[in-house]
Motif scaffolding. Sequence first.
Motif, PDB file in Angstrom:
ATOM      1  N   ALA A   5      37.108  37.930  43.794  1.00 28.31           N
ATOM      2  CA  ALA A   5      37.804  37.272  44.904  1.00 28.31           C
ATOM      3  C   ALA A   5      37.383  35.814  45.018  1.00 28.31           C
ATOM      4  CB  ALA A   5      37.515  38.020  46.205  1.00 28.31           C
ATOM      5  N   ALA A   6      36.099  35.551  44.830  1.00 24.95           N
ATOM      6  CA  ALA A   6      35.617  34.174  44.923  1.00 24.95           C
ATOM      7  C   ALA A   6      36.205  33.301  43.818  1.00 24.95           C
ATOM      8  CB  ALA A   6      34.095  34.167  44.859  1.00 24.95           C
ATOM      9  N   ARG A   7      36.262  33.830  42.604  1.00 29.57           N
ATOM     10  CA  ARG A   7      36.825  33.055  41.492  1.00 29.57           C
ATOM     11  C   ARG A   7      38.312  32.793  41.688  1.00 29.57           C
ATOM     12  NH1 ARG A   7      33.823  36.617  38.170  1.00 29.57           N
ATOM     13  NH2 ARG A   7      35.728  37.596  37.408  1.00 29.57           N
ATOM     14  N   ALA A   8      39.007  33.770  42.299  1.00 31.16           N
ATOM     15  CA  ALA A   8      40.444  33.616  42.530  1.00 31.16           C
ATOM     16  C   ALA A   8      40.748  32.834  43.802  1.00 31.16           C
ATOM     17  CB  ALA A   8      41.108  34.989  42.607  1.00 31.16           C
ATOM     18  N   ASP A   9      39.704  32.552  44.584  1.00 34.45           N
ATOM     19  CA  ASP A   9      39.855  31.814  45.844  1.00 34.45           C
ATOM     20  C   ASP A   9      40.784  32.543  46.809  1.00 34.45           C
ATOM     21  OD1 ASP A   9      39.354  29.765  47.642  1.00 34.45           O
ATOM     22  OD2 ASP A   9      41.019  28.532  46.946  1.00 34.45           O
ATOM     23  N   VAL A  10      40.571  33.853  46.933  1.00 34.68           N
ATOM     24  CA  VAL A  10      41.302  34.659  47.916  1.00 34.68           C
ATOM     25  C   VAL A  10      40.277  35.462  48.712  1.00 34.68           C
ATOM     26  CG1 VAL A  10      43.376  34.830  46.506  1.00 34.68           C
ATOM     27  CG2 VAL A  10      41.638  36.616  46.353  1.00 34.68           C
ATOM     28  N   PRO A  11      40.557  35.778  49.963  1.00 34.34           N
ATOM     29  CA  PRO A  11      39.633  36.605  50.743  1.00 34.34           C
ATOM     30  C   PRO A  11      39.445  37.980  50.099  1.00 34.34           C
ATOM     31  CG  PRO A  11      41.248  35.554  52.172  1.00 34.34           C
ATOM     32  CD  PRO A  11      41.715  35.340  50.775  1.00 34.34           C
ATOM     33  N   LEU A  12      38.221  38.500  50.173  1.00 33.26           N
ATOM     34  CA  LEU A  12      37.941  39.811  49.599  1.00 33.26           C
ATOM     35  C   LEU A  12      38.817  40.895  50.223  1.00 33.26           C
ATOM     36  CD1 LEU A  12      36.310  41.789  47.888  1.00 33.26           C
ATOM     37  CD2 LEU A  12      34.549  41.795  49.672  1.00 33.26           C
ATOM     38  N   ALA A  13      39.012  40.834  51.552  1.00 32.16           N
ATOM     39  CA  ALA A  13      39.827  41.849  52.217  1.00 32.16           C
ATOM     40  C   ALA A  13      41.245  41.863  51.657  1.00 32.16           C
ATOM     41  CB  ALA A  13      39.857  41.611  53.719  1.00 32.16           C
ATOM     42  N   ARG A  14      41.805  40.676  51.384  1.00 32.45           N
ATOM     43  CA  ARG A  14      43.165  40.609  50.841  1.00 32.45           C
ATOM     44  C   ARG A  14      43.211  41.214  49.436  1.00 32.45           C
ATOM     45  NH1 ARG A  14      45.735  34.793  50.555  1.00 32.45           N
ATOM     46  NH2 ARG A  14      44.929  34.828  52.690  1.00 32.45           N
ATOM     47  N   LEU A  15      42.207  40.902  48.618  1.00 35.04           N
ATOM     48  CA  LEU A  15      42.163  41.459  47.268  1.00 35.04           C
ATOM     49  C   LEU A  15      42.076  42.980  47.321  1.00 35.04           C
ATOM     50  CD1 LEU A  15      41.965  40.973  44.201  1.00 35.04           C
ATOM     51  CD2 LEU A  15      39.476  40.842  44.467  1.00 35.04           C
ATOM     52  N   GLN A  16      41.266  43.517  48.233  1.00 36.74           N
ATOM     53  CA  GLN A  16      41.133  44.967  48.350  1.00 36.74           C
ATOM     54  C   GLN A  16      42.433  45.611  48.805  1.00 36.74           C
ATOM     55  OE1 GLN A  16      37.656  44.879  50.969  1.00 36.74           O
ATOM     56  NE2 GLN A  16      36.466  45.902  49.384  1.00 36.74           N
ATOM     57  N   ARG A  17      43.113  44.992  49.753  1.00 38.23           N
ATOM     58  CA  ARG A  17      44.345  45.587  50.273  1.00 38.23           C
ATOM     59  C   ARG A  17      45.483  45.532  49.260  1.00 38.23           C
ATOM     60  NH1 ARG A  17      43.464  42.811  56.183  1.00 38.23           N
ATOM     61  NH2 ARG A  17      41.965  44.344  56.949  1.00 38.23           N
ATOM     62  N   PHE A  18      45.434  44.575  48.334  1.00 39.88           N
ATOM     63  CA  PHE A  18      46.441  44.512  47.285  1.00 39.88           C
ATOM     64  C   PHE A  18      46.114  45.453  46.126  1.00 39.88           C
ATOM     65  CE2 PHE A  18      48.411  41.055  49.433  1.00 39.88           C
ATOM     66  CZ  PHE A  18      49.680  40.932  48.892  1.00 39.88           C
ATOM     67  N   ASN A  19      44.953  46.101  46.179  1.00 37.11           N
ATOM     68  CA  ASN A  19      44.547  47.060  45.151  1.00 37.11           C
ATOM     69  C   ASN A  19      44.022  48.320  45.833  1.00 37.11           C
ATOM     70  OD1 ASN A  19      44.570  45.463  42.361  1.00 37.11           O
ATOM     71  ND2 ASN A  19      43.849  44.065  43.951  1.00 37.11           N
ATOM     72  N   PRO A  20      44.892  49.022  46.581  1.00 33.43           N
ATOM     73  CA  PRO A  20      44.418  50.139  47.401  1.00 33.43           C
ATOM     74  C   PRO A  20      43.835  51.300  46.612  1.00 33.43           C
ATOM     75  CG  PRO A  20      46.820  50.079  47.337  1.00 33.43           C
ATOM     76  CD  PRO A  20      46.338  48.800  46.718  1.00 33.43           C
ATOM     77  N   ASP A  21      44.189  51.431  45.323  1.00 33.21           N
ATOM     78  CA  ASP A  21      43.677  52.543  44.529  1.00 33.21           C
ATOM     79  C   ASP A  21      42.354  52.229  43.838  1.00 33.21           C
ATOM     80  OD1 ASP A  21      45.737  54.249  45.136  1.00 33.21           O
ATOM     81  OD2 ASP A  21      46.975  53.616  43.448  1.00 33.21           O
ATOM     82  N   VAL A  22      41.862  51.007  43.982  1.00 35.04           N
ATOM     83  CA  VAL A  22      40.665  50.576  43.250  1.00 35.04           C
ATOM     84  C   VAL A  22      39.422  50.825  44.094  1.00 35.04           C
ATOM     85  CG1 VAL A  22      39.469  48.604  42.233  1.00 35.04           C
ATOM     86  CG2 VAL A  22      41.934  48.876  41.910  1.00 35.04           C
ATOM     87  N   ASN A  23      38.457  51.521  43.523  1.00 32.65           N
ATOM     88  CA  ASN A  23      37.154  51.708  44.173  1.00 32.65           C
ATOM     89  C   ASN A  23      36.276  50.515  43.801  1.00 32.65           C
ATOM     90  OD1 ASN A  23      34.548  52.404  44.948  1.00 32.65           O
ATOM     91  ND2 ASN A  23      34.800  54.565  44.419  1.00 32.65           N
ATOM     92  N   PRO A  24      35.928  49.643  44.755  1.00 29.68           N
ATOM     93  CA  PRO A  24      35.158  48.443  44.413  1.00 29.68           C
ATOM     94  C   PRO A  24      33.770  48.744  43.878  1.00 29.68           C
ATOM     95  CG  PRO A  24      35.300  48.704  46.790  1.00 29.68           C
ATOM     96  CD  PRO A  24      36.228  49.716  46.194  1.00 29.68           C
ATOM     97  N   ASN A  25      33.286  49.976  44.084  1.00 29.54           N
ATOM     98  CA  ASN A  25      31.965  50.345  43.578  1.00 29.54           C
ATOM     99  C   ASN A  25      32.018  50.914  42.168  1.00 29.54           C
ATOM    100  OD1 ASN A  25      30.688  49.741  46.110  1.00 29.54           O
ATOM    101  ND2 ASN A  25      31.548  51.637  46.911  1.00 29.54           N
ATOM    102  N   ARG A  26      33.224  51.060  41.626  1.00 24.29           N
ATOM    103  CA  ARG A  26      33.354  51.671  40.300  1.00 24.29           C
ATOM    104  C   ARG A  26      34.349  50.891  39.435  1.00 24.29           C
ATOM    105  NH1 ARG A  26      31.212  56.645  39.453  1.00 24.29           N
ATOM    106  NH2 ARG A  26      30.257  57.698  41.219  1.00 24.29           N
ATOM    107  N   LEU A  27      34.209  49.596  39.383  1.00 23.64           N
ATOM    108  CA  LEU A  27      35.057  48.790  38.507  1.00 23.64           C
ATOM    109  C   LEU A  27      34.682  49.054  37.051  1.00 23.64           C
ATOM    110  CD1 LEU A  27      35.145  45.347  40.375  1.00 23.64           C
ATOM    111  CD2 LEU A  27      36.779  47.239  40.502  1.00 23.64           C
ATOM    112  N   ALA A  28      35.686  49.071  36.182  1.00 27.09           N
ATOM    113  CA  ALA A  28      35.458  49.322  34.760  1.00 27.09           C
ATOM    114  C   ALA A  28      35.910  48.124  33.940  1.00 27.09           C
ATOM    115  CB  ALA A  28      36.222  50.570  34.313  1.00 27.09           C
ATOM    116  N   VAL A  29      35.214  47.887  32.834  1.00 25.78           N
ATOM    117  CA  VAL A  29      35.606  46.802  31.932  1.00 25.78           C
ATOM    118  C   VAL A  29      37.022  47.066  31.431  1.00 25.78           C
ATOM    119  CG1 VAL A  29      35.121  45.679  29.728  1.00 25.78           C
ATOM    120  CG2 VAL A  29      33.235  46.349  31.240  1.00 25.78           C
ATOM    121  N   GLY A  30      37.885  46.064  31.526  1.00 31.71           N
ATOM    122  CA  GLY A  30      39.270  46.207  31.096  1.00 31.71           C
ATOM    123  C   GLY A  30      40.208  46.693  32.177  1.00 31.71           C
TER     124      GLY A  30
END
Length: 260
Positions: A5-30
């Motif tokens: 989120a910081a690199r994209a210059d968007v709020p973290l909350a907005r990034l999370q809401r646009f990716n509702p199926d993504v678990n932020p604690n279990r990101l995978a390479v790729g």
Amino acid sequence: MGSIAARADVPLARLQRFNPDVNPNRLAVGQRLLVPTQQERAPSGGPYRYQVRPGDTYSAIARRFNTTPARIQAANPGIEPTQLRVGQVLHVPLRGSGSAVAAAPAASSPSRPSQAGSGTAAAPASAPSNAPALPASARNWPWPLDDYRVVRSFGTDSRGTLQPMLLATSRGARAKAVADGDVRFAGSMRQLGRVVIVHHADNLQSVYALCDTLLVDDGARVTRGTPLCEVSFNSAAERHDLLFDLRMGGKPIDPRRVLR
């Protein structure tokens, strides 16, 4: 996810809401994430401002945000669904939360805690006059966590939307079955992370959402107190949360009517 989120210059909350199926604690390479543009917005109650991307249809957008194509079309009356253009901004209304498990936006502000401590429940609220009568089996069930505080009670919010109970707990906490039953679902759901749904006698169901690690499988027979999942960390609220819901015949009931 915060560094993305910081690199994209968007709020973290907005990034999370646009990716509702993504678990932020279990990101995978790729793993692919949808990074919102500066023209896009995601207020907690909706509607979202969504910018059309190549290959988008109303159906695909509706699936991403757990709503319906008809709701999107109604919110954009001047836009034909067969003539979407890349870069076009749409309003995406979110589905109400009166369904089996209501989504709890990752960065929404919880209501004032109604209970603090462990093992001590607030006095049950009086059942509304139209509340269904409960079977004799739905009495004195234990709370799903040993150590918890209620950060959002069951009930309607300021917009009149029915919200399930939200419990805060400590790191490493495990949600436990509140009664004997059969696991009818153990997997991931949009906006709710990993979820366990247990069916009990007398057409009762309990729902445990925002889980991290699941400890049971579909079809498993569980008894009261069986660990079902480990509770995940809510990075937006900086705490560990469990969304807990009780149902009778698919209709929500206040857990405080059943839990001791």
